[in-house]
Design a protein around this motif. Structure first.
Motif, PDB file in Angstrom:
ATOM      1  N   ASP A 109      34.117  32.858   1.192  1.00 46.69           N
ATOM      2  CA  ASP A 109      35.467  33.956   1.229  1.00 46.69           C
ATOM      3  C   ASP A 109      35.024  35.185   2.033  1.00 46.69           C
ATOM      4  O   ASP A 109      33.940  35.574   1.708  1.00 46.69           O
ATOM      5  CB  ASP A 109      35.720  34.294  -0.412  1.00 46.69           C
ATOM      6  N   ARG A 140      33.070  46.990   5.350  1.00 44.80           N
ATOM      7  CA  ARG A 140      34.646  46.916   5.096  1.00 44.80           C
ATOM      8  C   ARG A 140      35.410  47.036   6.339  1.00 44.80           C
ATOM      9  O   ARG A 140      36.572  46.331   6.180  1.00 44.80           O
ATOM     10  CB  ARG A 140      34.988  47.949   4.154  1.00 44.80           C
ATOM     11  N   LEU A 186      35.833  43.407   7.562  1.00 45.47           N
ATOM     12  CA  LEU A 186      36.715  42.319   6.637  1.00 45.47           C
ATOM     13  C   LEU A 186      38.117  42.861   6.523  1.00 45.47           C
ATOM     14  O   LEU A 186      39.059  42.191   6.624  1.00 45.47           O
ATOM     15  CB  LEU A 186      35.931  42.529   5.188  1.00 45.47           C
ATOM     16  N   GLN A 234      35.029  38.002   1.811  1.00 50.32           N
ATOM     17  CA  GLN A 234      34.720  39.195   0.583  1.00 50.32           C
ATOM     18  C   GLN A 234      33.545  39.790   0.914  1.00 50.32           C
ATOM     19  O   GLN A 234      32.266  39.053   1.376  1.00 50.32           O
ATOM     20  CB  GLN A 234      34.949  38.771  -0.748  1.00 50.32           C
ATOM     21  N   PRO A 235      33.177  41.172   0.707  1.00 51.84           N
ATOM     22  CA  PRO A 235      32.060  41.819   1.408  1.00 51.84           C
ATOM     23  C   PRO A 235      30.924  41.368   0.203  1.00 51.84           C
ATOM     24  O   PRO A 235      31.105  41.381  -1.065  1.00 51.84           O
ATOM     25  CB  PRO A 235      32.241  43.363   0.908  1.00 51.84           C
ATOM     26  N   VAL A 242      30.450  38.540   6.505  1.00 54.59           N
ATOM     27  CA  VAL A 242      30.668  39.085   5.175  1.00 54.59           C
ATOM     28  C   VAL A 242      29.557  39.991   4.853  1.00 54.59           C
ATOM     29  O   VAL A 242      29.510  40.357   3.560  1.00 54.59           O
ATOM     30  CB  VAL A 242      31.170  38.048   4.306  1.00 54.59           C
TER      31      VAL A 242
END
Length: 219
Positions: free
Chosen positions: A196, A73, A76, A198-199, A64
């Protein structure tokens, strides 16, 4: 268990398959400008080398970050797309720096630093290869040199700035195999320690809308 791991938070586009015991296939290409072009072919290559298909994957592991906006991105979004295509198999997020720390195998205190561009590094401190003791941060090397004095520093960021990090060490680039092995350990221990998917950016993207652009309106 069959984990598909990937990370595009650094110049290394890296993919691996892990069966819960060992890495069964891995592909890594270092190219900071072609994450989007290289990732899917790498997945295909790894699956073919392992002699398996995507629908055999039971979990996805993804780095991440921290990392630059666009490259990060790619991994992900791809992980999320695969999860959806596979009926919602879990996506396990891990800090990219943790993968480099795990691959280093260092048993005492050390740090990891990757290239953040703009003459900065993304970095964190570790008690050992499995235990991060600070949040990931972004700073100029000279600003953290004193805090990390006397410690080995792993990664491309350390190798770029030898004056700030005189005990710079490899591995230089991320390995999805190491990331997958770390995830497999954590899953076997009960499944804790994941983030999580998420970036983790830590700062604004390099590309921004110009502040003073000319507006043309019809007369």
């Amino acid at each position: 268990m069959l984990l598909l791991a990937m990370d595009t938070a650094t110049p290394a586009v890296t993919v691996a398959l892990h069966d819960g015991t060992a890495v069964v296939a891995e592909s890594t290409r270092v190219d900071a400008r072609r994450h989007g072009e290289l990732l899917l072919p790498a997945v295909d290559r790894v699956l073919k080398e392992a002699g398996t298909a995507l629908d055999a994957v039971t979990g996805i592991v993804v780095g991440v970050g921290p990392g630059p906006y666009t490259g990060l991105r790619v991994g992900l979004v791809t992980a999320a797309a695969f999860s959806s295509a596979l009926g919602g198999v879990p996506v396990h997020g891990l800090c990219t720096l943790d993968g480099l720390a795990y691959a280093s195998g260092i048993e005492g205190p050390f740090a990891v630093a990757t290239d953040a561009r703009r003459k900065e590094v993304y970095w964190a401190r570790y008690d050992d290869a499995r235990t991060r003791v600070t949040d990931a941060s972004v700073d100029r090397p000279a600003e953290i040199a004193e805090r990390l004095a006397g410690l080995p520093v792993v990664g491309a960021g350390a190798l770029l700035y030898p004056d700030a990090f005189p005990d710079a060490r490899g591995p230089e680039h991320q390995s999805a195999g190491a990331l997958a092995a770390l995830a497999a350990e954590r899953l076997a221990a009960g499944g804790g320690g994941f983030l999580d998917p998420q970036p983790m950016y830590l700062r604004r993207p390099d590309a921004q809308v110009p502040k003073n652009y000319k507006v043309v309106t019809p007369q």
